[in-house]
Write a protein that holds these residues in place. Structure first.
Motif, PDB file in Angstrom:
ATOM      1  N   ASN A  67      75.052  40.554  15.653  1.00 31.66           N
ATOM      2  CA  ASN A  67      75.417  41.198  14.329  1.00 31.66           C
ATOM      3  C   ASN A  67      75.279  42.661  14.662  1.00 31.66           C
ATOM      4  N   SER A 123      72.316  46.754  12.839  1.00 31.86           N
ATOM      5  CA  SER A 123      73.711  46.189  12.868  1.00 31.86           C
ATOM      6  C   SER A 123      74.656  47.416  12.521  1.00 31.86           C
ATOM      7  N   THR A 247      83.127  35.820   5.320  1.00 26.23           N
ATOM      8  CA  THR A 247      82.016  34.658   5.342  1.00 26.23           C
ATOM      9  C   THR A 247      82.062  33.677   4.436  1.00 26.23           C
ATOM     10  N   ARG A 322      74.148  40.270   5.804  1.00 24.07           N
ATOM     11  CA  ARG A 322      75.334  39.636   6.383  1.00 24.07           C
ATOM     12  C   ARG A 322      75.271  39.512   8.022  1.00 24.07           C
ATOM     13  N   ASN A 323      75.475  38.443   8.369  1.00 29.70           N
ATOM     14  CA  ASN A 323      75.778  37.944   9.728  1.00 29.70           C
ATOM     15  C   ASN A 323      74.224  38.097  10.314  1.00 29.70           C
ATOM     16  N   THR A 324      73.188  38.068   9.592  1.00 33.30           N
ATOM     17  CA  THR A 324      71.827  38.205   9.863  1.00 33.30           C
ATOM     18  C   THR A 324      71.430  37.029  10.807  1.00 33.30           C
ATOM     19  N   LYS A 327      71.182  37.941  14.703  1.00 34.35           N
ATOM     20  CA  LYS A 327      70.285  38.533  15.348  1.00 34.35           C
ATOM     21  C   LYS A 327      69.217  38.113  16.081  1.00 34.35           C
ATOM     22  N   THR A 385      77.621  34.517   7.480  1.00 38.07           N
ATOM     23  CA  THR A 385      77.943  34.656   9.067  1.00 38.07           C
ATOM     24  C   THR A 385      79.298  34.301   9.017  1.00 38.07           C
ATOM     25  N   LYS A 390      80.754  36.171  14.969  1.00 37.11           N
ATOM     26  CA  LYS A 390      80.011  35.428  15.947  1.00 37.11           C
ATOM     27  C   LYS A 390      80.837  35.306  17.208  1.00 37.11           C
TER      28      LYS A 390
END
Length: 525
Positions: A67, A123, A247, A322-324, A327, A385, A390
């Motif tokens: 991320n 991020s 996402t 977002r996209n957490t 991590k 995500t 990714k």
């Protein structure tokens, strides 16, 4: 009261997503986007040669598959400056401590190993729409050219400001008292991404037509002069191209469709619990600063260091969610390693007496049933995500860094090393360039007065010599893991100014002599 709140969550019906999509990324008027600028920024962002000792790139701490944050985690001692105590942080790795000459020095805590920053890397997505960047917001909207010391972006320049912080930091990427002149001289001699492999196609094509940094800067700015200002402008332009807007949540939002059942329930719980008050869709952040009460008073002062306001003690910028799920650590301190731990922390804030209030005036005290917790994690993990992030696919693709290669064998010394004073009056060292088998090889060059340099291709010019002085250079080959070879030694006497002048006169006379001979031969023919 807590049980009633949980019951309300369960009874409310699930609804389709119906919010505005992500807004366009704002660009400052003084730094409009161009493709040449973007590709230069991408190359610089992933080039480990941008650091003093070739050990770290901007991207080392901001991997898309994490991320835009850091997978390399180290222990930092926190407020008490003592490791393995309660206030330790899990921070991002930086560089080995080096003095103003570039020589490694023993750090009081980290000795001769990489230093660890006191905050986990954020991020890069969090910064695209923000007026202030970094956890404490010290990178503001006004950007000042470091060379001219004048404002060159009046608003919207937080990303440009953010670039130069790590670049010149003696913890993150640089030696002590790093100068702009040293950064620029190094890039002028560097082959772009010489230490990287698996170059993305857009980078590969750009380097075919512009194989040097001077050429890349000329294409981007119509000026081959490298400057900190233009480094910041290029990297910020690249970062603004990294919009993670594909996402499942975005897709559902665009088509007015519901997410899968469990994720949609998690989305409902997310809104009703108050999470969305600070993590506001569609950015999933309000880009403001709060102290959420997970550390005591004697810890990181956060926003207060910048604002000097007591109410900002411990306040940190709200990161985008977002996209957490990509991590590896959470919070500025990195103290949580799973989303479940984060959710649990909000249910039982340990220092609520120092925590600021939520935007609606409530305290941080979220209570969830096990099923609600499961639904929230499903929403945060799956619905937010972007698969391109990714999988590190375009525009989130990247080279493979030198530090990601594994080659522990001791390298051979340089081949055919030579030293001269060139026509510019600079000490010049040449050697046979490394073969394709020697992936990630570079040189550490140590001058007898302690000054250190790092180079990846022949020739190397030393711009910090004095006329009339003698110098000895120890030259070490380093592999991808920075294991050194035995030293090769080269010595040289730099001519005095008088001697240099005589050399130039002799050279000029020789050129005139050659010209006259060629001219006479032409006339005879």
């Amino acid at each position: 009261m807590k049980l009633a709140m949980a019951a309300v969550f369960v009874l409310l019906p699930s609804t389709a997503v119906s919010l505005e999509p992500l807004p366009p990324v704002p660009y400052p008027a003084e730094n409009p986007p161009t493709e040449a600028k973007r590709i230069l920024g991408k190359i610089l962002f992933w080039d480990e040669q941008l650091s003093t000792d070739n050990s770290i790139a901007c991207g080392s701490c901001h991997l898309p598959s994490a991320n835009g944050a850091d997978k390399r985690i180290g222990l930092e001692p926190g407020f008490d400056k003592t490791l393995t105590t309660a206030d330790d942080n899990l921070g991002s790795l930086g560089v080995v401590s080096r003095n103003e000459l570039g020589a490694a020095t023993s750090h009081p805590i980290f000795k001769f190993t990489a230093q660890v920053t006191n905050r986990a890397a954020q991020s890069y997505f969090s910064g695209l729409w923000a007026e202030h960047n970094f956890w404490d917001g010290r990178a503001g909207p006004e950007f000042i050219d470091p060379k001219l010391n004048e404002i060159v972006i009046t608003s919207g320049g937080a990303l440009e400001n953010q670039v130069l912080g790590p670049l010149m930091s003696s913890v993150e990427m640089a030696k002590v008292d790093q100068t702009a002149e040293e950064v620029i001289a190094k890039l002028k001699q560097a082959k772009p991404l010489a230490l990287a492999t698996n170059l993305p196609e857009d980078i590969r094509l750009a380097l075919v037509s512009s194989p040097s940094y001077s050429e890349l800067f000329f294409k981007a700015f119509a000026n081959s002069q490298i400057s900190l200002k233009h480094i910041a402008f290029a990297i910020a332009t690249y970062e603004r191209s990294l919009v993670a807007d594909q996402t499942p949540w975005d897709m559902a939002n665009a088509t007015q469709q519901q997410l899968p059942y469990l994720e949609n329930l998690g989305w409902e719980f997310f809104q009703q619990s108050g999470c969305a008050d600070c993590h506001k869709p569609p950015l999933f952040t309000d880009n403001k600063f709060y102290n959420i009460g997970i550390q005591g008073r004697n810890t990181d002062a956060g926003r207060k260091q910048i604002s000097l306001l007591e109410q900002d003690l411990g306040a940190m910028k709200v990161p985008s969610l977002r996209n957490t799920a990509l991590k590896t650590t959470y919070m500025h301190s990195g103290q949580f390693t799973t989303l479940e731990q984060v959710i649990d922390a909000y249910a039982d804030v340990p220092f609520d007496d120092v925590a600021t209030k939520m935007p609606n005036g409530d305290k941080y005290n979220f209570q969830f049933t096990e099923y609600q917790r499961k639904a929230l994690v499903a929403f945060l993990t799956n619905s937010l995500t972007d698969e391109r992030v990714k999988n590190e696919s375009y525009p989130f693709d990247r080279p493979k860094l030198r530090s990601e290669h594994h080659n522990h064998s001791v390298p051979d010394p340089i081949r055919n090393g030579k030293i001269t004073v060139n026509l510019k009056g600079l000490v010049e060292i040449t050697w046979d360039d490394f073969s394709e088998k020697e992936v990630g090889f570079d040189l550490e060059i140590v001058r007898n007065d302690g000054r250190h340099y790092w180079a990846s291709q022949s020739p190397f010019e030393d711009i910090f010599t004095e006329a009339g002085q003698s110098y000895e250079y120890q030259i070490f080959t380093r592999n991808a893991q920075q294991v050194k070879s035995f030293a090769a030694r080269l010595n040289i006497q730099v001519p005095s100014n008088l001697g240099r002048s005589i050399q130039l006169i002799i050279l000029a006379l020789m050129l005139v002599f050659i010209f006259v001979i060629c001219w006479n031969r032409k006339r005879v023919k």
